[in-house]
Motif scaffolding. Structure first.
Motif, mmCIF file in Angstrom:
data_model
loop_
_atom_site.group_PDB
_atom_site.id
_atom_site.type_symbol
_atom_site.label_atom_id
_atom_site.label_comp_id
_atom_site.label_asym_id
_atom_site.label_seq_id
_atom_site.Cartn_x
_atom_site.Cartn_y
_atom_site.Cartn_z
ATOM 1 N N ASN A 1 9.923 22.441 -3.347
ATOM 2 C CA ASN A 1 10.950 23.333 -2.813
ATOM 3 C C ASN A 1 11.051 23.092 -1.303
ATOM 4 O OD1 ASN A 1 12.381 25.531 -1.710
ATOM 5 N ND2 ASN A 1 11.684 26.932 -3.308
ATOM 6 N N GLU B 1 13.130 24.101 0.976
ATOM 7 C CA GLU B 1 13.398 25.271 1.810
ATOM 8 C C GLU B 1 12.117 26.065 2.051
ATOM 9 O OE1 GLU B 1 16.605 28.983 2.051
ATOM 10 O OE2 GLU B 1 16.280 27.923 0.150
ATOM 11 N N HIS B 2 11.329 26.234 1.017
ATOM 12 C CA HIS B 2 10.046 26.941 1.130
ATOM 13 C C HIS B 2 9.105 26.169 2.056
ATOM 14 C CE1 HIS B 2 6.847 29.621 -0.038
ATOM 15 N NE2 HIS B 2 6.186 28.717 -0.749
ATOM 16 N N ARG C 1 9.900 24.029 4.422
ATOM 17 C CA ARG C 1 10.385 24.067 5.802
ATOM 18 C C ARG C 1 10.048 25.406 6.472
ATOM 19 N NH1 ARG C 1 14.734 22.002 4.677
ATOM 20 N NH2 ARG C 1 15.961 23.866 4.230
ATOM 21 N N PRO D 1 11.796 32.318 1.174
ATOM 22 C CA PRO D 1 11.088 31.089 1.528
ATOM 23 C C PRO D 1 10.023 31.346 2.591
ATOM 24 C CG PRO D 1 13.425 30.664 1.332
ATOM 25 C CD PRO D 1 13.258 32.152 1.208
#
Length: 310
Positions: free
Chosen positions: A31, A33-34, A36, A135
């Motif tokens: 993932n 987004e998570h 980042r 996230p």
């Protein structure tokens, strides 16, 4: 101890946060987004008491980013990702390391063992509850025991995991019966996940409302009947009490299948209620309630894009 957690969703992130003060933790997630959010702001862990802790944890999105070898790899992915997770674990694992699955459903241990070898593959169950709030943000939503199965030649490696969990203040036990252990976890998921996902309620509601509890009890009864037909000795009342206890211990938690449904993601229904149906067919035990719930969840998945919202 060098630990990699593959599948840093709700549960994986929770264990990463809880174990971080006591081991060298690296999270692994697909993932982006998570990942980042964690890289930029750290992992934000909200405890059951409402306290918040920001933890600077390294996070990987590919095996080539890891230049060490792990003593312990926890696999917390969805069951559909087990094959890919096992391949990744093989690349990251120390020759004398251990891969421990804490996943839902049946069949995960066999896939991992086929990739890393039976002696380096272990299974456990956990009653810890977690919710991924955004996230990079996870909430500890329920506290419960973690139980690890000790396979042949694994006593020393499992003992090291137990010591780590003890240092983190987590309740942990061991068992010599992997089949009973995995089926007891399966039965908890059978009783909670699909029902919570269909009703869209937190776990505690299932045991508080009589109509919910009756359905949950029927799901559990069918699963226990299948287990006993497979010569796995589980008592119905004991298993039912445990399902009720987990509901109370994780009363505010959103079951993992509910979180999947709310996000429009595929669920693990095939390896939970669907697994009970499949094994029941193999041994001639009817499972009409689990079959209905399996079909209902599949219908939810198929119509996610057309869902009417308030």
């Amino acid at each position: 101890m060098e630990v990699v957690i593959i599948g840093a969703g709700a549960l994986g992130s929770l264990f990463g946060g809880l174990l971080a003060p006591h081991a060298r933790i690296t999270l692994y997630t697909t993932n982006s987004e998570h990942a980042r959010a964690i890289q930029q702001n750290g992992l934000l862990l909200t405890t059951m008491e409402g306290e918040q802790h920001s933890l600077a944890l390294p996070v990987l999105t590919g095996p080539e980013q890891y230049d060490r070898r792990a003593d312990l790899i926890l696999i917390c992915t969805k069951a559909g990702a087990t094959g890919a997770a096992a391949v990744t674990a093989q690349q990251l694992l120390h020759p004398e390391g251990l891969v421990l699955t804490l996943q839902n459903g049946l069949g995960n241990l066999e896939q991992i063992a086929a990739c890393v070898g039976r002696q380096r593959a272990a299974a456990g169950i956990t009653a810890q509850g977690a919710t991924l709030q955004a996230p990079g943000q996870v909430r500890h939503a329920g506290n419960g025991a973690t139980v690890l199965a000790v396979g042949p030649g694994q006593a020393a490696a499992i003992a090291a995991v137990v010591r780590l969990f003890n240092r983190a203040g987590l309740e942990i036990r061991t068992s010599d019966d992997v089949d009973s252990l995995l089926w007891s976890k399966l039965i908890v998921n059978v009783g909670i996940n699909a029902l919570a996902a269909l009703l869209r309620v937190p776990n505690g509601t299932l045991v508080e409302a009589g109509a919910c509890r009756e359905l949950m009890d029927e799901l559990v009864a069918e699963a226990v009947a299948v287990a006993r037909a497979l010569c796995i000795d589980l008592e119905y009342e004991q298993q039912l009490d445990r399902v009720h206890q987990v509901c109370r211990q994780t009363a505010t938690n959103r079951a993992s299948m509910l979180q999947d449904v709310l996000r429009g993601r595929p669920t693990e229904i095939d390896v939970i209620n669907g697994a009970v149906v499949a094994r029941g067919q193999e041994v001639g035990v009817p499972t009409p309630v689990n079959l209905l719930f399996t079909r209902m969840i599949k219908a939810l998945e198929a119509t996610a894009a057309q869902r009417i919202s308030t």
